[in-house]
Design an enzyme around this catalytic site. Structure first.
Site, PDB file in Angstrom:
ATOM      1  N   SER A 167       0.712  -1.292  -0.053  1.00  0.00           N
ATOM      2  CA  SER A 167      -0.307   0.178   0.126  1.00  0.00           C
ATOM      3  C   SER A 167       0.925   1.336  -0.031  1.00  0.00           C
ATOM      4  CB  SER A 167      -1.042   0.038   1.216  1.00  0.00           C
ATOM      5  OG  SER A 167      -1.856  -1.066   1.266  1.00  0.00           O
ATOM      6  N   GLY A 169       0.444   4.239  -1.640  1.00  0.00           N
ATOM      7  CA  GLY A 169      -0.086   5.583  -1.112  1.00  0.00           C
ATOM      8  C   GLY A 169      -0.315   5.594   0.392  1.00  0.00           C
ATOM      9  N   ASP A 170      -0.986   4.680   1.119  1.00  0.00           N
ATOM     10  CA  ASP A 170      -1.081   4.839   2.313  1.00  0.00           C
ATOM     11  C   ASP A 170      -0.213   5.073   3.113  1.00  0.00           C
ATOM     12  OD1 ASP A 170      -4.513   4.253   2.758  1.00  0.00           O
ATOM     13  OD2 ASP A 170      -3.752   3.007   1.039  1.00  0.00           O
ATOM     14  N   MET A 171       1.011   4.190   3.092  1.00  0.00           N
ATOM     15  CA  MET A 171       2.226   4.154   3.953  1.00  0.00           C
ATOM     16  C   MET A 171       3.009   5.481   3.616  1.00  0.00           C
ATOM     17  SD  MET A 171       1.563   1.465   5.567  1.00  0.00           S
ATOM     18  CE  MET A 171       3.031   0.668   6.314  1.00  0.00           C
ATOM     19  N   GLY A 174       1.059   8.400   4.993  1.00  0.00           N
ATOM     20  CA  GLY A 174       1.134   8.291   6.726  1.00  0.00           C
ATOM     21  C   GLY A 174       2.628   8.776   7.151  1.00  0.00           C
TER      22      GLY A 174
END
Length: 405
Positions: A167, A169-171, A174
Site C-alpha cells: 500500500s 499511497g497509504d504508507m 502516512g
C-alpha cells in the site's frame, strides 16, 4: 537514555484501516500517548483484515495499532458525544482519514474542535484532499496509484500494469503525515496555535515522481515514461535478471561500476572486448546500445546461479541483490541485526513477530512493547483521565455508551 521525543503528547487516533492507524503507530513509537477511538460493535474495519488468528484477531490490526490505548464510544448518546469532546479538548493531535466533511456532521471537524482547543494539531488524510474538484470522491491507495501515473510506468509493454502489492499511497502518505504533525507541534511552541494538516494520497504519490514529471515538463511534453518491464532505459544497466535458480537485481548504471562489471563479464565468459568497448563507457552510450548490453548480460546471468553472480559482483563492489521471498527477508541476518522483525508477547496468542518501524535514535528506544488493544479495552482508564466519576463510568459501560468486547 533520553525520554522518547513525543512523551507528554496526547494523540486521538480517530482513523481506520491503514494510513491513519499507521500514523498513530509511528507517533506511539516516538513516545506519544495514542488513544485509538473505534465505533461500537465491529470497531475499525482493519480488525477483519488478514491474517486473522482464531477467526477473531487480525494481524493487520495488531501491526498497525500496537502501543495504543483503545476506547469504543457510542457518539449517538449525548454522554458519548460529551466523552469525545472532552477527549479532544485534552489532545495535542487528532488524526482522521474519512471523506472530507464526514466528521463535520459528528461535530468532530477541525473548525469545531479548534474553537474548543486552539492548540490542536488536526491531521486529515483522504484520497484527494479537502480542496479541488475531486475532494468529495471516495478513494483508496489503489485509486491514487492509478491516478498518479506510477502504475502506468510498471509492468511489461503491452500488458495491463500489475498491482503494486504494497500500500504505497497509504504508507507514504502516512509517514509524510508523521513529519507534518511533528513540524506543526514544533511550530506550536512559538505560535501557541495548532493547525489543520490536509494530506492526500494522490498528492503524495505525485510528489514521489523523481524523474517522470520533470522529464515531461522540461522536454516540452515530448518525453513520456513507458512500461519497460525489467530494466530502466534511462539508467543502463539497472534492472532485474534471471539466473538459473532465481532472480537478482544489478545496479551498474554508474560509469565506474559499469566498467568493473563489463570487465568482469569478459573475464568470466562474456563477449570478447566487452569491458574495453568505449561505446558503453558513458551513460548515454549505454542507453543508446541498451538492447546489445541487455542481450549479453541476460545470457551471462542465466548461465549461473544467483549465489555465483552475487559473489562475483560483491568482489568488484557492484551493487546487486537476490530478489528475496518474505521468508528469506525474515531470516536475513541484516534484518535480524537491525531488529526489523520485532517480537511482542500477547496475552492470548503468545509471541507475535511483526514488522518494526525504521526509527533509530542514539539515545532512546522506539520499540513498542504494548500490543494493540482489544475493542474498548481502556474505556475506564481514559474516562477517568477526563474527569468522569467512577459512577458515571460504570453507568456508561452498563448502557453501552462505552463499548467493549
Amino acid at each position: 537514555m533520553q525520554a522518547l521525543p513525543l512523551q507528554g503528547i496526547r494523540v486521538i487516533d480517530y482513523s481506520h484501516f491503514l494510513a491513519g492507524p499507521y500514523v498513530g503507530r509511528c507517533l506511539a513509537a516516538l513516545g506519544a500517548e495514542v488513544i485509538k477511538v473505534e465505533r461500537p460493535g465491529t470497531g475499525d474495519a482493519g480488525r477483519q483484515h488478514a491474517h486473522v488468528i482464531d477467526e477473531q484477531q487480525s494481524g493487520y490490526f495488531l501491526q498497525l495499532n500496537m502501543g495504543k490505548q483503545g476506547v469504543s464510544v457510542d457518539m449517538k448518546d449525548p454522554r458519548g458525544k460529551d466523552f469525545m469532546l472532552k477527549l479532544c479538548d485534552s489532545a495535542d493531535v487528532f488524526i482522521e482519514n474519512y471523506r472530507p466533511g464526514a466528521l463535520d456532521k459528528l461535530g468532530l471537524g477541525y473548525a469545531e474542535l479548534s474553537k474548543r482547543n486552539p492548540r490542536l494539531v488536526y491531521c486529515s488524510i483522504s484520497a484527494y484532499g479537502h480542496t479541488g474538484p475531486d475532494a468529495h470522491r471516495a478513494g483508496f491507495g489503489l485509486i491514487a496509484e492509478a491516478k498518479s501515473g506510477i502504475m502506468q510506468m510498471v509492468g511489461n509493454p503491452g500488458e495491463a500494469p500489475p498491482l503494486l502489492r504494497i500500500s504505497l499511497g497509504d504508507m507514504y502518505t502516512g509517514i509524510h503525515a508523521v513529519a507534518a504533525i511533528n513540524a506543526a507541534l514544533l511550530g506550536r511552541v512559538n505560535s501557541g496555535k495548532g493547525q489543520h494538516i490536509d494530506m492526500a494520497l494522490y498528492d503524495t504519490l505525485v510528489s514521489m515522481h523523481e524523474y517522470a514529471v520533470q522529464c515531461y515538463t522540461l522536454s516540452g511534453g515530448t518525453v513520456l515514461p513507458q512500461q519497460t518491464g525489467h530494466d530502466m532505459p534511462t539508467s543502463t544497466l539497472y534492472g532485474v535478471f534471471r539466473a538459473n535458480d532465481g532472480d537478482l537485481v544489478i545496479a551498474a548504471q554508474v560509469d565506474d561500476a559499469w566498467k568493473r562489471f563489463a570487465t568482469l563479464l569478459e573475464q568470466h565468459g562474456g563477449p570478447a572486448g566487452f569491458g574495453a568497448d568505449t561505446r558503453f563507457h558513458s551513460l548515454n552510450g549505454r542507453n543508446a546500445h541498451r538492447v546489445e548490453i541487455l542481450t549479453a548480460v541476460k545470457a551471462w546471468v542465466a548461465a549461473r546461479s544467483v549465489a555465483t553472480v552475487l559473489d562475483l559482483l560483491d568482489g568488484i563492489d557492484v551493487p546487486a541483490a537476490k530478489v528475496q521471498r518474505i521468508d528469506e527477508v525474515i531470516q536475513d541476518p541484516q534484518i535480524q541485526a537491525r531488529g526489523m522483525v520485532m517480537e511482542q508477547e500477547h496475552p492470548r496468542y503468545g509471541k507475535l513477530r511483526l514488522p518494526n518501524l525504521p526509527f533509530r535514535f542514539s539515545d532512546c528506544d522506539t520499540t513498542i512493547r504494548q500490543v494493540a488493544p482489544d475493542l474498548g479495552q481502556h474505556n475506564a482508564e481514559v474516562a477517568a483521565t477526563l474527569g468522569f466519576s467512577p459512577a458515571e463510568i460504570t453507568a456508561m459501560v452498563a448502557d453501552g455508551v462505552l463499548f467493549s468486547k
